[in-house]
Scaffold this motif. Sequence first.
Motif, PDB file in Angstrom:
ATOM      1  N   SER A   1       6.886   7.923   5.568  1.00  0.00           N
ATOM      2  CA  SER A   1       5.501   7.873   5.109  1.00  0.00           C
ATOM      3  C   SER A   1       5.452   8.601   3.782  1.00  0.00           C
ATOM      4  O   SER A   1       6.480   8.936   3.199  1.00  0.00           O
ATOM      5  CB  SER A   1       4.567   8.519   6.138  1.00  0.00           C
ATOM      6  OG  SER A   1       4.880   9.892   6.292  1.00  0.00           O
TER       7      SER A   1
ATOM      8  N   SER B   1       0.831  -1.196   0.000  1.00  0.00           N
ATOM      9  CA  SER B   1       0.000   0.000   0.000  1.00  0.00           C
ATOM     10  C   SER B   1       0.872   1.254   0.000  1.00  0.00           C
ATOM     11  O   SER B   1       1.825   1.364   0.773  1.00  0.00           O
ATOM     12  CB  SER B   1      -0.917   0.007   1.223  1.00  0.00           C
ATOM     13  OG  SER B   1      -1.586   1.247   1.340  1.00  0.00           O
TER      14      SER B   1
ATOM     15  N   ALA C   1       0.983   3.041   3.437  1.00  0.00           N
ATOM     16  CA  ALA C   1       1.542   2.363   4.612  1.00  0.00           C
ATOM     17  C   ALA C   1       2.897   2.963   4.978  1.00  0.00           C
ATOM     18  O   ALA C   1       3.727   3.229   4.113  1.00  0.00           O
ATOM     19  CB  ALA C   1       1.685   0.870   4.332  1.00  0.00           C
TER      20      ALA C   1
END
Length: 268
Positions: free
Chosen positions: A143, A121, A124
């Motif tokens: 991130s 993802s 994530a």
Amino acid sequence: VGGSSGSFQVGENGTFPFKVDLGAPADKFILNSYGNLVLGGDVNLAATQKLYLDAVSGAGGDTYIYESSANKLSLVAGGVGTATVTSTGVGIGTTAPAAPLHVTSSVAADTEIIRIQNLGSSSANVWMSLYRGGTENGRLSTSYDQLTLQARNNKNVNIFDDSGNGLTVADGGAATFTHAIEVQNGATNDGKVQLSSSASYYLRGGATLGYTRLDGPSVRLYAGGSKILDATTSGLAVTGTGSFSGALTASSMTNTLGSAVASNNLQT
């Protein structure tokens, strides 16, 4: 084809490169209908002998695995030594790893050497954890919009040079610098620290010592907890009850300049 000393052998002119001992277990050497060789036991290679992965026409290729020296496993890809595994470490680009993971590169231009990538993802967070014994001391994480250095389990974050000078961020506390902060803007050394105008900021020498307060459009100088100087866009105000020592004092300015000081109408 012959048998001798309890074995089955295949060869010619008295040389038998293929040998099967009598009493060998079943299903240990199978060439199945798919053309795959299935071995039901260990494969023992003599020291420094190679296991080729691209051999053609009976000759060795240039990609193989072998014991390059005692207790050292080497991987060669395309004729280039790529990785080495020893009892103490893994070397990538080196045949003598000096750490549990030792990565080297000899390229002359700027290049990426190590990549840690999450292909799951895109939202994530991913991180690299640093442990001492069984305790996680810190993380380097990323991130979608930030890179974070995070201390874990009540540890401090330290950024130091070889002499121990730098920045400490205490767990649950404030950041501490061991030396003065200098901000430079290009070759002109035009220093600038930019702070938000929505709050007050303090440059403090201690709870009971003097400090400078940056408060919106004002710069205020405090000593012993009391404001003594207030500088705004309207002017400069001395608000303390004490007097200056030295050649320039409040009384000498009043006596010399008279009403110009009192009427706040001093010009040069």
